[in-house]
Motif scaffolding. Sequence first.
Motif, mmCIF file in Angstrom:
data_model
loop_
_atom_site.group_PDB
_atom_site.id
_atom_site.type_symbol
_atom_site.label_atom_id
_atom_site.label_comp_id
_atom_site.label_asym_id
_atom_site.label_seq_id
_atom_site.Cartn_x
_atom_site.Cartn_y
_atom_site.Cartn_z
ATOM 1 N N SER A 1 -9.664 3.605 -0.718
ATOM 2 C CA SER A 1 -10.140 2.588 0.182
ATOM 3 C C SER A 1 -10.537 1.363 -0.732
ATOM 4 C CB SER A 1 -11.290 3.158 1.087
ATOM 5 O OG SER A 1 -11.288 2.291 2.301
ATOM 6 N N ILE B 1 -12.064 3.923 10.085
ATOM 7 C CA ILE B 1 -10.772 3.948 10.080
ATOM 8 C C ILE B 1 -10.243 3.011 11.375
ATOM 9 C CG2 ILE B 1 -8.506 5.004 9.925
ATOM 10 C CD1 ILE B 1 -10.248 5.793 7.337
ATOM 11 N N THR C 1 -10.130 -0.996 8.394
ATOM 12 C CA THR C 1 -10.992 -0.196 7.726
ATOM 13 C C THR C 1 -11.674 -0.828 6.543
ATOM 14 O OG1 THR C 1 -9.191 1.545 8.010
ATOM 15 C CG2 THR C 1 -10.755 2.064 6.239
ATOM 16 N N SER D 1 -5.533 -3.738 7.914
ATOM 17 C CA SER D 1 -6.234 -2.269 7.826
ATOM 18 C C SER D 1 -7.781 -2.858 7.975
ATOM 19 C CB SER D 1 -6.048 -1.766 6.495
ATOM 20 O OG SER D 1 -7.136 -0.642 6.298
ATOM 21 N N TYR E 1 0.989 -1.131 -0.002
ATOM 22 C CA TYR E 1 0.118 0.088 -0.084
ATOM 23 C C TYR E 1 0.934 1.151 0.111
ATOM 24 C CZ TYR E 1 -2.725 3.583 2.069
ATOM 25 O OH TYR E 1 -3.223 5.058 2.248
#
Length: 397
Positions: A340, A221, A211, A209, A115
């Motif tokens: 995202s 998040i 999220t 993550s 990422y």
Amino acid sequence: MTADELRSKHFATLCVHGAGEPDKETGALNPPIYQSSTFAMHTAQEGAELFSGEREGYVYTRIGNPTTAALEKEMAFLEKGEKALALASGMAAATTAVLAVASAGDSVVASNCLYGGTHKLFKDLLPRLNIEVIEVDATDPKNIKKAMKPNTKLVYLESPANPTLSLNDIEACSAIAKKHGALTLVDNTFATPYYQCPLELGADIVLHSATKYISGHGDTIAGILIGSAEFINHARGEIMRDLGGCISPFNSWLLLRGLKTLPVRVEKHSFNGMRVAKYLSFHPKIKTVWYPGLHTHPQHELAKKQMSGFGGIVAFEVKGGRKAGEKLINNVKLMTIAVSLGDVDTLIQMPSSMTHSTYSAEELKEVGIPEGLVRISVGIEHYHDILEDLSQALTKI
Ligand code: LCS
């Protein structure tokens, strides 16, 4: 049901029941949101014992909270680790994990396909703290082996990787790290614990993550680390406590809610992902498709070996490169142009100019991320509608 009885149940059952029994006092089926920054102590002595660690309990939400503890318990079950630590974001999890393992003068060997935010952390902040990060093409474990140095404390993998869906052989890389006395961390965000269990493959730490698929609804998040009790206690007490990247109780509760439907959602994302990947791979305007479930993926055999499903992220390049890719993105109607991933909505973006704009043009080339690569996080809408949207946008090119 006791923790041991629960552990023997299937993944889907753990997702529904893993956070614990209904509230003892009220019978509330779902864990309460303990929206409190601090916790009352009965005596000064009790406070001293809580701070010294002689007594277990809650003192302050930066260090621990009952709602967050329920989430951590469930994530430890799902990833088959001893303990988990929930944090404010995936990046808070990454900084906490690395600083829990490495200090000034140490090195980290990492995959070069990560990422974009993680790559930036490795390129900018960690070198300022005198932690060297050596990024290599980790699709071949031999490159990890070559890069290991006596001061290497951590091997940092992301599989499947954002945004190219390249894989790391978790078993082989973890074995190399172990031989050199280093720990292995796997960012398991794309696969989720439903499709891949890095700890069973020999890794030491799993990062999410949260999220993304753990939440699943695009409303939080969050980050999570899972590993041995020794690692998690150290990460919590010595690193998160100092850096302060704690999660809010409300966000922990949202993640607990998301987890209940994790397998149902991920199966649907994966079902739709395969359909989108196949559709694109037969489309005359598409140059390349990257999806671990396609037999044309260079590591399809490894995907079948270490994953039990292929997920909802599809990357592809339109003939005509960046300009053509941008035209496609500008013409979608159902999908949302957004970064995202892992949300129930389908999201489309161009990594070279968005999530991976932290990579220089040379770095993108070296890692094999074409400037025109388009990434879709395939949602759980009906796949006919997703394909129809892609089809109409492609006619505009
Ligand atoms: N690891 C992976 C694989 C990610 O995709 C992300 C974020 C992170 C860690 C960091 O997590 P966060 O702090 O955002 O919770 N990935 C993003 C993406 O692809 N688009 O926007 C964020």
